[in-house]
Each structure stands twice: as C-alpha cells, then as structure tokens.
Design a protein around this motif. Structure first.
Motif, PDB file in Angstrom:
ATOM      1  N   CYS A  33       2.086   5.532  -2.081  1.00 42.08           N
ATOM      2  CA  CYS A  33       2.343   5.140  -3.462  1.00 42.08           C
ATOM      3  C   CYS A  33       1.480   3.922  -3.822  1.00 42.08           C
ATOM      4  O   CYS A  33       1.230   3.058  -2.973  1.00 42.08           O
ATOM      5  CB  CYS A  33       3.809   4.794  -3.662  1.00 42.08           C
ATOM      6  SG  CYS A  33       4.921   6.169  -3.325  1.00 42.08           S
ATOM      7  N   TYR A  34       1.018   3.868  -5.061  1.00 46.14           N
ATOM      8  CA  TYR A  34       0.313   2.716  -5.636  1.00 46.14           C
ATOM      9  C   TYR A  34      -0.991   2.394  -4.893  1.00 46.14           C
ATOM     10  O   TYR A  34      -1.444   1.258  -4.882  1.00 46.14           O
ATOM     11  CB  TYR A  34       1.217   1.472  -5.659  1.00 46.14           C
ATOM     12  CG  TYR A  34       2.570   1.759  -6.240  1.00 46.14           C
ATOM     13  CD1 TYR A  34       2.709   2.039  -7.599  1.00 46.14           C
ATOM     14  CD2 TYR A  34       3.701   1.785  -5.431  1.00 46.14           C
ATOM     15  CE1 TYR A  34       3.954   2.331  -8.140  1.00 46.14           C
ATOM     16  CE2 TYR A  34       4.955   2.075  -5.970  1.00 46.14           C
ATOM     17  CZ  TYR A  34       5.070   2.344  -7.330  1.00 46.14           C
ATOM     18  OH  TYR A  34       6.293   2.624  -7.862  1.00 46.14           O
ATOM     19  N   ALA A  35      -1.615   3.426  -4.269  1.00 49.37           N
ATOM     20  CA  ALA A  35      -2.872   3.190  -3.563  1.00 49.37           C
ATOM     21  C   ALA A  35      -4.006   2.919  -4.537  1.00 49.37           C
ATOM     22  O   ALA A  35      -5.038   2.366  -4.165  1.00 49.37           O
ATOM     23  CB  ALA A  35      -3.215   4.385  -2.678  1.00 49.37           C
ATOM     24  N   GLY A  36      -3.854   3.276  -5.827  1.00 44.86           N
ATOM     25  CA  GLY A  36      -4.926   3.122  -6.807  1.00 44.86           C
ATOM     26  C   GLY A  36      -5.264   1.686  -7.121  1.00 44.86           C
ATOM     27  O   GLY A  36      -6.297   1.405  -7.739  1.00 44.86           O
ATOM     28  N   ARG A  54       1.323  -8.068  -9.747  1.00 44.49           N
ATOM     29  CA  ARG A  54       0.360  -6.968  -9.881  1.00 44.49           C
ATOM     30  C   ARG A  54      -0.383  -6.745  -8.569  1.00 44.49           C
ATOM     31  O   ARG A  54      -1.571  -6.438  -8.530  1.00 44.49           O
ATOM     32  CB  ARG A  54      -0.647  -7.243 -11.006  1.00 44.49           C
ATOM     33  CG  ARG A  54      -0.040  -7.614 -12.342  1.00 44.49           C
ATOM     34  CD  ARG A  54       0.801  -6.488 -12.923  1.00 44.49           C
ATOM     35  NE  ARG A  54      -0.022  -5.345 -13.243  1.00 44.49           N
ATOM     36  CZ  ARG A  54       0.466  -4.158 -13.647  1.00 44.49           C
ATOM     37  NH1 ARG A  54       1.787  -4.007 -13.735  1.00 44.49           N
ATOM     38  NH2 ARG A  54      -0.320  -3.175 -13.938  1.00 44.49           N
ATOM     39  N   LYS A  55       0.342  -6.910  -7.454  1.00 48.95           N
ATOM     40  CA  LYS A  55      -0.228  -6.717  -6.130  1.00 48.95           C
ATOM     41  C   LYS A  55       0.366  -5.456  -5.485  1.00 48.95           C
ATOM     42  O   LYS A  55       1.533  -5.118  -5.719  1.00 48.95           O
ATOM     43  CB  LYS A  55       0.057  -7.918  -5.212  1.00 48.95           C
ATOM     44  CG  LYS A  55      -0.464  -9.252  -5.739  1.00 48.95           C
ATOM     45  CD  LYS A  55      -1.973  -9.310  -5.724  1.00 48.95           C
ATOM     46  CE  LYS A  55      -2.464 -10.703  -6.138  1.00 48.95           C
ATOM     47  NZ  LYS A  55      -3.942 -10.773  -6.202  1.00 48.95           N
ATOM     48  N   SER A  56      -0.442  -4.807  -4.658  1.00 50.47           N
ATOM     49  CA  SER A  56       0.052  -3.633  -3.931  1.00 50.47           C
ATOM     50  C   SER A  56       0.012  -3.900  -2.425  1.00 50.47           C
ATOM     51  O   SER A  56      -0.755  -4.752  -1.955  1.00 50.47           O
ATOM     52  CB  SER A  56      -0.779  -2.399  -4.258  1.00 50.47           C
ATOM     53  OG  SER A  56      -2.098  -2.566  -3.808  1.00 50.47           O
ATOM     54  N   PHE A  57       0.861  -3.146  -1.690  1.00 47.75           N
ATOM     55  CA  PHE A  57       1.024  -3.383  -0.249  1.00 47.75           C
ATOM     56  C   PHE A  57       1.117  -2.050   0.495  1.00 47.75           C
ATOM     57  O   PHE A  57       1.605  -1.050  -0.047  1.00 47.75           O
ATOM     58  CB  PHE A  57       2.316  -4.168   0.030  1.00 47.75           C
ATOM     59  CG  PHE A  57       2.402  -5.504  -0.655  1.00 47.75           C
ATOM     60  CD1 PHE A  57       2.045  -6.660   0.009  1.00 47.75           C
ATOM     61  CD2 PHE A  57       2.862  -5.603  -1.965  1.00 47.75           C
ATOM     62  CE1 PHE A  57       2.150  -7.893  -0.614  1.00 47.75           C
ATOM     63  CE2 PHE A  57       2.965  -6.824  -2.592  1.00 47.75           C
ATOM     64  CZ  PHE A  57       2.598  -7.980  -1.918  1.00 47.75           C
ATOM     65  N   TRP A  58       0.650  -2.044   1.765  1.00 46.66           N
ATOM     66  CA  TRP A  58       1.038  -1.015   2.726  1.00 46.66           C
ATOM     67  C   TRP A  58       2.280  -1.527   3.453  1.00 46.66           C
ATOM     68  O   TRP A  58       2.363  -2.723   3.775  1.00 46.66           O
ATOM     69  CB  TRP A  58      -0.061  -0.775   3.752  1.00 46.66           C
ATOM     70  CG  TRP A  58      -1.206   0.041   3.240  1.00 46.66           C
ATOM     71  CD1 TRP A  58      -1.322   0.651   2.041  1.00 46.66           C
ATOM     72  CD2 TRP A  58      -2.420   0.329   3.956  1.00 46.66           C
ATOM     73  NE1 TRP A  58      -2.506   1.305   1.915  1.00 46.66           N
ATOM     74  CE2 TRP A  58      -3.217   1.136   3.096  1.00 46.66           C
ATOM     75  CE3 TRP A  58      -2.922   0.006   5.197  1.00 46.66           C
ATOM     76  CZ2 TRP A  58      -4.468   1.602   3.450  1.00 46.66           C
ATOM     77  CZ3 TRP A  58      -4.169   0.471   5.570  1.00 46.66           C
ATOM     78  CH2 TRP A  58      -4.945   1.266   4.716  1.00 46.66           C
ATOM     79  N   ILE A  60       1.611  -5.550   4.345  1.00 44.18           N
ATOM     80  CA  ILE A  60       0.162  -5.790   4.392  1.00 44.18           C
ATOM     81  C   ILE A  60      -0.389  -5.668   2.973  1.00 44.18           C
ATOM     82  O   ILE A  60      -0.390  -4.580   2.390  1.00 44.18           O
ATOM     83  CB  ILE A  60      -0.547  -4.803   5.331  1.00 44.18           C
ATOM     84  CG1 ILE A  60       0.023  -4.926   6.750  1.00 44.18           C
ATOM     85  CG2 ILE A  60      -2.054  -5.048   5.342  1.00 44.18           C
ATOM     86  CD1 ILE A  60      -0.571  -3.939   7.730  1.00 44.18           C
ATOM     87  N   MET A  61      -0.860  -6.781   2.397  1.00 49.22           N
ATOM     88  CA  MET A  61      -1.354  -6.816   1.020  1.00 49.22           C
ATOM     89  C   MET A  61      -2.727  -6.155   0.941  1.00 49.22           C
ATOM     90  O   MET A  61      -3.514  -6.185   1.890  1.00 49.22           O
ATOM     91  CB  MET A  61      -1.419  -8.268   0.539  1.00 49.22           C
ATOM     92  CG  MET A  61      -1.731  -8.428  -0.934  1.00 49.22           C
ATOM     93  SD  MET A  61      -1.861 -10.169  -1.410  1.00 49.22           S
ATOM     94  CE  MET A  61      -0.184 -10.720  -1.093  1.00 49.22           C
ATOM     95  N   SER A  62      -3.021  -5.534  -0.206  1.00 51.37           N
ATOM     96  CA  SER A  62      -4.295  -4.835  -0.383  1.00 51.37           C
ATOM     97  C   SER A  62      -5.470  -5.790  -0.208  1.00 51.37           C
ATOM     98  O   SER A  62      -6.527  -5.418   0.331  1.00 51.37           O
ATOM     99  CB  SER A  62      -4.339  -4.177  -1.764  1.00 51.37           C
ATOM    100  OG  SER A  62      -4.135  -5.147  -2.786  1.00 51.37           O
TER     101      SER A  62
END
Length: 747
Positions: free
Chosen positions: A633-636, A591-595, A609-611
């Motif tokens: 994508c998935y910036a939320g 449940r992690k997002s990345f750039w 790069i992890m949030s």
C-alpha cells in the motif's frame, strides 16, 4: 352476641400468641442445633488426635461426648454436608475396641446442658433380589454366584457385608457381590448395619450339587426341516444347523452328533448336518467325566423343492449404442442382448419386447434389439411349464456420436532462428467437443488436453521449420473416436542483427515477503508465495543471484543490514532488483510513507522503514542499475513522474546501449498513494501475477523495466482485475541519471 364476639377475639389472640411462640422456639432451636453440631465436630476431632497418639481412654471419652452432642438421628448427614468433613464417631469407637483390646463403651447419656432428642430413624431394611429362594440349587460346574439387593431406611450411612466381606453400595442403596461356591452346601449371610449399630440380616443356602443330572437341550426342538433343490442343494441358509446347550454333569462334556464329535464351549454347541431328500433320524449324545449321559433324537426332513426361475442379463440393467445420423449404429453388436435362465421346470419360453424366443439346452440365449435415438425400456420375461416366471427391465439408450470441431484449419507461424516463434499466440489451437458418452479424452499431437465443462478446449502446439500434420483426437467412454488433421507450418524469417550489449557485472535480487506479522498487524495471504514465485523466475529465466528475507526473518534490523551488505558487496557494473511484498503505511500528517517489517507495531514507528531511508540507501549502493518492485500500500509516494517513450528497431538497440551507460534508480509499484489488493491472482496477488506474467511473455531477449511495464501490460492487467493502478517511475532523490534497469533473458 357480645359474648360471642368476645370469645372470638380471645381465640384470635390465643392463636397469635401460639404462632409467636412457635417462631421464637424454631429460631432458638436452630441456634441450639448449630451449637450442638459444632461441639460434636470439636470433640470428634479431639478424639481423632487422641486415637492417633494411642490414648485409648481419652479418645473413647471424646467420641462419646461427640455422640452426646449430636442434635438428632440425621446428624451424620447434616454435619458432613454442612462442614464438609468426615464424621463417623461410632465407627471409630469400634476401631478403638479392636486397637485397645476391650469392648466399645458408647455413652448415650446426654450432657447436662442440652438433652439429646430420641432416635426417630428405623433400623435398616434389607431386601435380597438374587437369589430369590432361601435354598438355591446350582450345577456342579458353577463356581460363583452373584448376590444382589437393596438397603433402605436406617440411620446415616449403612454398611453391607456378604459373608463378612464388604459389598459396594451405591447412592440408592443397591449392592451386589460375588461369592465363591464350595462343593455341596454353602451358607450365605448378608448383613446391613447403620451408624447406630441397628442392623438387618438375611441368611440363605446355596447347594452346588456334585451329582446334578446331565441335561441336553436342542434349540430346534425334535424336528429340523430343509428345502432341497436337486441342482443347488439346500435352498435356505442355516436351515441345516443344529445347536443347543448342556447343563449339569461333572467336568468336561463330550458331545457327538450322528457319531461326529462336536466342540462344546461354555455348555453351548452349534454345527451343520447333512440334509438329503426324505426323512431320517439324527442322534445327539452328551457324556460327562463321571459317566453321566443324555441323548436326544431329532427328525431331519429334506423337502424337495423346484428351484425358483431366475433370469440373468449379461449386459446388466443398461444397453448403450452410439448412433450416426447417416450410418445408424456405429459399434457392432452393441444392440445385442444375451443371458441365461436357471431353475424352473421343463421347457423355458423367453419373450424379449414381445418377440418370442427359446433358450438353448444350457439355458442361454442371444438376440438383437432395435435401438433408436434417446432412451426407452425393454422388458425381458422367462416362463417355465409350471407357470413360474421372472422378468427384467433393461434401459436401452441410443447416444449421439462424438463430434469434434477445430477453429483453425491451418497453423502458420514465423520463426526467428535465435528467438523461436516471433508472433505470440500464432501456435494456439482451439475448438470444441460435443456428443459422446461420459468423460471425453482429448489429445493434440499425442498430448492430453483438458476439456472445459462447456466442451471447449485451447492449447499450444510445437512449431518447427517446415510443414507437418498433427492429429486432434477425441474419444468418449465407449471408445469411439473422432479425429481431425491440422497442418502446422513454420516459416523461417531472417534474424534481425542483434547488438552486443555491455553485460559486465552480475544481476542480484533482494527479495522480501511477509505474511505473518508479530504485533497485532493483520496477516497477508499471498506475500510469501509472491516472493517465492518472483525469486524462481528471476533465478531460472534471467540468471539472478538472490538474497531473501521471508516472514520472521524480515525484521527492520535485518532489512537495513542487508542494504549495508549490498552497499559493500556490489560493484558499479552490478545490477540490483529489490522486490518487497508486505504492508505499507502512509501518514497523512507528514505525507510520509513507510514499509512495515515483520516486527513493526501499531501506533509506534520505531521499527518502521521510511521511504526516505530506502532512497538514502539506494543512493549509497554503487550498482549502476537498481529497480524496486514494490507490492504494498502507498508505494507510489516513492516516485516522480517520468517521460515514458518506447523505442524500436535499430533506434531501440542504440537506446538500450545508452541506458546501460547511465545510472538508473527506477520503481514499478503495485499502486499509487492508495491501498492495494492482497488477492485476485489465485495463489498470488493480482500485481505479482501481472509482473510474473510480463516477465514470462516478453517477446524480446533484452528489454527494459519500462518495456516490462508497458509492453507486458502490467497496468492494464492489474487495473482490470483490482481497484488499483500500478505505476512505473523514477525514484525521487535517489541519484537517478537517465538510465533504466535492463533485463537479459538466459539462452
């Protein structure tokens, strides 16, 4: 009967035995032939080595042994095709004879072990296609002649020589070669020789006659005819040309036509001659350097001709008139037709749509015609006394007058002395244009405005304090305009007292835009352009100092290094906006997002790069206000839900001043935990277009990121044009303390 059957069986067994023997012999013969070919190649290569060492006797023995082992007359081709090697033993024996100074000794005695088969190849046959006669005459000035023909039959590859010079030979046996001719007689010998030294030879003679007679030929024959018009001269082009050629003679040729000297090139000449009505004789003379001459007399006949009747309309094939339903024809003289008539004989009668006219003395005419709405054809016919006639069909078009309709009879705007126009779109003017001819040019207050294909237009006009009139003018290709006058009123309203906000410190923007990824990650189309356009409006309209990483610059190390530089560089009074346009990724398991920087790889998060890393850097930067604008994508996943509430009036001013004093870490994202669109806004993504549009159209000079998101209608604009929903929120775990990012427009 039994005897007959016995004889039949005997014949059968005899044929079977013969067939068996033939198959056995063929297989043996094939093996034997291959052995002989290999032996021939072996002795040929030994001969080449001996020849290179100048051992003539040993080389001659090896070449003869190679010839003895050749299985048949086609060995030359078979050995070359089978082994891919050069094989010319006979030719090498001849070279040895020249090298060693003795006659070639070619042994045709077969080796004791295997007898050589007799030669079955016929000698080469030579056919000469040019020249075709055994004795050929040519003019004195001809210095070369082409010899060509074909060689057929022969053993192996044949060689053709022309007077001892090798002639090129193609695969079908055709050859050609030039021989240089001497004055008087030239003997030519063509010889074809195959590899067995069988040959065919042809001999012929070419006579270059030094005293060949001078011959003059006129292509037009003995008579030239031209039709002559008393007014236009010669009617048919090139009928007065005379041309021909000169052969024979010696040296340079001098040619005169009716006493006028004409240039001769390669024996050919061409010139024009004067032609007048009647008949006269023309003398053409040629003379060479030796004094030989030739002459031809040509009869030139000028036949008088009545010029064809020709009708010309000055207006061309089409006449257009603009019509008004009440006034009729709008533009004067648009219904006139004029022109002139040339040629013909005697008096000319002109008929225009059944109306009879006479031309002036110079053949000109002018008259008016009736024009009705729509399109019809008009016939104009000219007839002379001899019955010659000519006609033209003209298209007459009656066009509706251009009409201009304006939606606003009056424009009224309220003006603030500090901010200008208060209400958005109050200075817009719109309308439509119909009728007219061709392309319409529209101007509003002297400025060109584009008109849509449906005739509609819309634009803004300048509004100043007081009242003035502006002119809207539409003009078609015929030059007939339509105009409309609109009053523009600017009403001054009292300026609302503005609060003085603490604007210490600088505004910084860190811009990241990535289109082209390195490691098999799909390219984006608009990210780089989005970054450039956002950077431009922040610098020019809001006074930001910008730092950017575009495409190949935006590696993981470079991005994190910039975060560290900003941590050192920014003070608590500074403000920082971070804009990211690139790929994002959400990992379901954690449940992690990345750039994804430009050097990110699929299925390898080393350079992602992890949030949490982003929020960690934000908490370490001392700037009081930080805003992330993330178009990925998935910036939320960076956000938590805020309490959104707008303030107004004096309460709003107090509210903004409080925001200046509190720490802010907020984000505007292009979507929640979902994919987002890379298009939909022309050259920008739909989110970038909405964000830029909001910054341009905010009707206040000082506003918050929250107000940009809500009053700027970013959410409505993006959700209405793409399958994504932008979000405004606080950045979780970043040190946010109730503030907000405040934009201040440059004055």
């Amino acid at each position: 009967m039994n005897g007959y059957r016995y004889g039949e069986r005997s014949i059968f067994f005899s044929y079977a035995s013969i067939l068996f023997l033939m198959i056995w012999c063929c297989s043996c013969t094939g093996d034997l032939a291959q052995q002989r070919e290999r032996r021939a190649i072996e002795f040929y290569e030994k001969g080449l080595r001996a020849m290179a060492n100048q051992n003539c006797q040993e080389a001659r023995e090896f070449f003869n042994r190679a010839i003895q082992y050749e299985p048949d007359d086609n060995s030359y081709l078979i050995i070359q095709n089978t082994y891919g090697k050069e094989y010319f033993p006979n030719a090498k024996l001849r070279e040895l004879s020249q090298q060693c100074g003795d006659e070639p000794q070619i042994s045709h005695q077969p080796p004791p072990a295997v007898p050589a088969p007799p030669s079955l190849s016929p000698p080469p046959r030579l056919t000469i296609s040019s020249p075709k006669q055994s004795t050929t005459l040519c003019p004195y000035n001809q210095e070369k002649m082409l010899i060509s023909g074909q060689v057929t039959d022969g053993h192996g590859r044949s060689v053709v020589t022309v007077n001892g010079t090798l002639a090129p030979l193609d695969r079908r046996g055709f050859f050609s070669a030039e021989v240089r001719l001497n004055p008087s007689r030239n003997n030519v010998i063509v010889r074809a020789e195959d590899e067995r030294e069988q040959y065919d030879e042809k001999q012929f003679e070419i006579v270059r006659d030094a005293a060949s007679p001078l011959q003059l030929t006129i292509r037009q024959g003995e008579e030239i005819r031209c039709s002559v018009d008393s007014t236009r001269g010669i009617v048919k082009k090139k009928c007065n040309e005379i041309s021909g050629y000169v052969t024979g003679g010696k040296g340079r040729i001098t040619l005169t036509v009716d006493g006028r000297r004409v240039e001769v090139r390669d024996g050919n000449f061409r010139t024009e001659i004067p032609v007048s009505p009647g008949e006269h004789l023309l003398a053409v003379r040629a003379r060479d350097e030796s004094g030989l001459s030739a002459e031809r007399i040509v009869t030139v006949i000028g036949e008088e001709e009545i010029a064809a009747l020709q009708l010309t309309i000055a207006q061309g094939d089409e006449i257009r008139c603009t019509l008004d339903s009440t006034r009729g024809i709008v533009k004067k003289k648009c219904n006139e037709i004029s022109g002139y008539v040339s040629g013909g004989k005697g008096r000319i009668i002109l008929i225009v749509d059944d109306k009879r006219l006479e031309t002036d003395k110079d053949g000109t005419f002018r008259t008016e015609i009736s024009v009705e709405p729509g399109e019809h054809l008009l016939t104009v016919r000219a007839i002379d006394e001899s019955g010659l006639s000519d006609k033209r069909v003209i298209k007459v078009i009656g066009e509706e007058e251009i009409r201009l309709t304006i939606a606003q009879e009056e424009i009224r705007c309220k003006i603030d002395s500090t901010r200008g126009i208060v209400a958005r779109k109050c200075n817009e003017i719109s309308g439509s244009v119909s009728g007219g001819r061709g392309r319409i040019r529209l101007t509003v207050d002297g400025n060109d405005v584009s008109v849509g294909t449906d005739g509609r237009f819309q634009t803004e006009v300048a509004v100043r304090a007081g009242e003035r009139s502006i002119t809207i003018r539409a003009e078609d290709e015929s030059g007939i305009p339509a105009e409309h006058i609109v009053r523009v009123i600017g009403e001054i309203v009292p300026a609302v007292a503005s609060r003085s906000f603490d604007t210490k410190g600088k505004y910084y923007a860190f811009i990241i835009g990535i289109n082209n990824y390195r490691n098999n990650i799909a390219a984006l189309r608009t990210a780089v352009n989005d970054a450039a356009d956002v950077e431009k409006i922040l610098k020019e309209d809001y006074g930001f100092e910008t730092i950017s990483l575009i495409d190949s610059q935006a590696t993981r190390n470079n991005i994190l290094n910039k975060f560290n530089e900003l941590r050192v560089r920014l003070s608590p009074d500074d403000k920082l906006l971070i804009y990211y346009a690139g790929h994002g990724y959400f990992e379901e398991a954690t449940r992690k997002s990345f750039w994804l920087p430009v050097d990110a790889e699929r299925n390898n998060d080393t350079n992602w790069i992890m949030s949490e890393a982003i929020t960690s850097h934000l908490s370490r930067i001392s700037a009081k206000h930080i805003l992330i604008v993330s178009d990925s994508c998935y910036a939320g996943t960076l956000v938590r839900t805020p309490d959104v509430e707008l303030r107004s009036g004096i309460d709003r001013s107090n509210y903004i001043e409080k925001l200046f004093g509190k720490k802010a870490r907020v984000i505007i994202s292009s979507g929640g935990n979902e994919p987002v669109s890379d298009s939909g806004g022309g050259s920008n993504s739909v989110f970038a277009k909405g964000f830029i549009k909001a910054l341009k159209e905010m009707d206040k000079d000082v506003f918050t990121a929250e107000e940009v998101f809500i009053s700027g209608n970013i959410k409505e604009f993006v959700a209405g044009n793409a399958n994504q929903t932008p979000e405004y929120s606080l950045i979780r775990d970043s040190g946010h303390d109730g503030g907000d990012f405040v934009f201040i427009r440059k004055r």
